[in-house]
Design a protein around this motif. Sequence first.
Motif, short mmCIF file in Angstrom:
data_model
loop_
_atom_site.label_atom_id
_atom_site.label_comp_id
_atom_site.label_asym_id
_atom_site.label_seq_id
_atom_site.Cartn_x
_atom_site.Cartn_y
_atom_site.Cartn_z
N VAL A 65 41.53 39.04 29.23
CA VAL A 65 41.44 37.62 29.58
C VAL A 65 41.11 37.51 31.06
CG1 VAL A 65 43.05 36.94 27.75
CG2 VAL A 65 43.93 37.43 30.04
N GLY A 66 40.63 36.36 31.47
CA GLY A 66 40.34 36.14 32.88
C GLY A 66 39.04 35.42 33.08
N ASP A 67 38.63 35.33 34.34
CA ASP A 67 37.43 34.57 34.67
C ASP A 67 36.14 35.38 34.55
OD1 ASP A 67 37.29 36.11 37.02
OD2 ASP A 67 38.10 34.52 38.27
N GLY A 68 36.26 36.69 34.40
CA GLY A 68 35.08 37.53 34.19
C GLY A 68 34.31 37.88 35.44
N GLY A 69 34.68 37.31 36.56
CA GLY A 69 33.95 37.57 37.79
C GLY A 69 34.80 38.13 38.91
N CYS A 70 35.99 37.57 39.06
CA CYS A 70 36.89 38.00 40.13
C CYS A 70 38.14 38.68 39.59
CB CYS A 70 37.31 36.80 40.98
SG CYS A 70 35.93 35.97 41.79
N PHE A 71 38.68 38.16 38.48
CA PHE A 71 39.94 38.65 37.96
C PHE A 71 39.90 38.80 36.45
CE2 PHE A 71 40.84 36.22 41.79
CZ PHE A 71 41.56 37.16 42.53
N LEU A 72 40.39 39.93 35.97
CA LEU A 72 40.55 40.18 34.55
C LEU A 72 41.93 40.79 34.34
CD1 LEU A 72 37.09 41.79 33.71
CD2 LEU A 72 37.87 39.49 33.05
N GLN A 73 42.51 40.55 33.18
CA GLN A 73 43.78 41.17 32.84
C GLN A 73 43.72 41.69 31.41
OE1 GLN A 73 47.49 38.84 32.91
NE2 GLN A 73 48.47 40.68 33.70
N VAL A 100 34.76 46.50 30.54
CA VAL A 100 34.95 46.06 31.93
C VAL A 100 33.89 46.71 32.81
CG1 VAL A 100 36.46 46.26 33.95
CG2 VAL A 100 37.41 45.50 31.76
N GLU A 101 33.73 48.01 32.68
CA GLU A 101 32.75 48.73 33.52
C GLU A 101 31.32 48.29 33.24
OE1 GLU A 101 33.84 52.82 32.91
OE2 GLU A 101 35.79 52.49 33.88
N ARG A 102 31.05 47.89 32.01
CA ARG A 102 29.70 47.46 31.63
C ARG A 102 29.39 46.05 32.15
NH1 ARG A 102 26.87 44.75 27.87
NH2 ARG A 102 28.62 43.95 26.67
N ARG A 103 30.37 45.13 32.08
CA ARG A 103 30.07 43.71 32.34
C ARG A 103 30.62 43.12 33.62
NH1 ARG A 103 32.37 40.57 27.45
NH2 ARG A 103 31.97 38.83 28.83
N ALA A 104 31.72 43.64 34.11
CA ALA A 104 32.37 43.00 35.26
C ALA A 104 31.66 43.38 36.56
CB ALA A 104 33.84 43.41 35.33
N LYS A 106 31.05 44.43 40.42
CA LYS A 106 31.76 45.32 41.35
C LYS A 106 32.75 44.48 42.16
CE LYS A 106 30.85 48.69 44.99
NZ LYS A 106 31.40 49.91 44.46
N GLY A 107 33.95 44.99 42.32
CA GLY A 107 34.99 44.29 43.07
C GLY A 107 35.92 43.45 42.22
N THR A 108 35.66 43.36 40.91
CA THR A 108 36.55 42.61 40.03
C THR A 108 37.93 43.27 40.02
OG1 THR A 108 34.70 41.96 38.61
CG2 THR A 108 36.91 41.79 37.66
N TYR A 109 38.97 42.48 40.17
CA TYR A 109 40.35 42.96 40.15
C TYR A 109 40.82 42.95 38.71
CZ TYR A 109 45.24 43.53 41.53
OH TYR A 109 46.53 44.00 41.69
N VAL A 110 41.11 44.12 38.16
CA VAL A 110 41.56 44.25 36.77
C VAL A 110 43.02 44.67 36.79
CG1 VAL A 110 41.13 45.33 34.53
CG2 VAL A 110 39.22 44.95 36.12
N SER A 111 43.87 43.89 36.15
CA SER A 111 45.30 44.17 36.17
C SER A 111 45.85 44.22 34.75
CB SER A 111 46.04 43.10 36.98
OG SER A 111 45.91 41.83 36.36
N LEU A 112 47.08 44.69 34.65
CA LEU A 112 47.83 44.67 33.40
C LEU A 112 49.30 44.84 33.74
CD1 LEU A 112 48.68 47.87 32.87
CD2 LEU A 112 46.37 47.98 32.00
N ILE A 113 50.14 44.52 32.80
CA ILE A 113 51.56 44.75 32.93
C ILE A 113 51.90 45.91 31.99
CG2 ILE A 113 53.89 43.82 32.54
CD1 ILE A 113 52.49 42.51 34.91
N ALA A 114 52.47 46.97 32.53
CA ALA A 114 52.82 48.15 31.74
C ALA A 114 54.30 48.12 31.40
CB ALA A 114 52.46 49.41 32.52
#
Length: 141
Positions: A65-73, A100-104, A106-114
Amino acid sequence: MATPHDSAKYNIRSGLPGRETYRRLRIAAGLGAQSVEGSAIGLPNSWYCVTVEYGSATVGMGRIVGDGGCFLQIVDVCVLPEHQGHGLGKAIMRKLTDEVERRAPKGTYVSLIADGPARHLYAQYGFTETAPASVGMARLI
């Protein structure tokens, strides 16, 4: 302990699960329930999603989920307990990170909760703990 399954019968594909399937998978995998209303709004707004099918049954999933340009989770990575131990979590993460590597950009912040030992899975895909520089925070409505 996972029960034996024929790994050739697993199919990982792009696409959303149905709302009830989504809710069932989350509950069975210990992620907790999501409301019918929240699922109806949230699922169609996914940036990317994969499901794992075993025969005709959906047994796993993962979403971004996310905006696809700056932030994804990365969220909702789960596999039904009876299908765990067959590399499906790794396969889900591989599909998600490949997208993510194909579409986002460079510089997109990708996060998750582990949660718990899942951090070891996520570390295999380049995710690192952010503490003490930053910590995850949440608020439930």
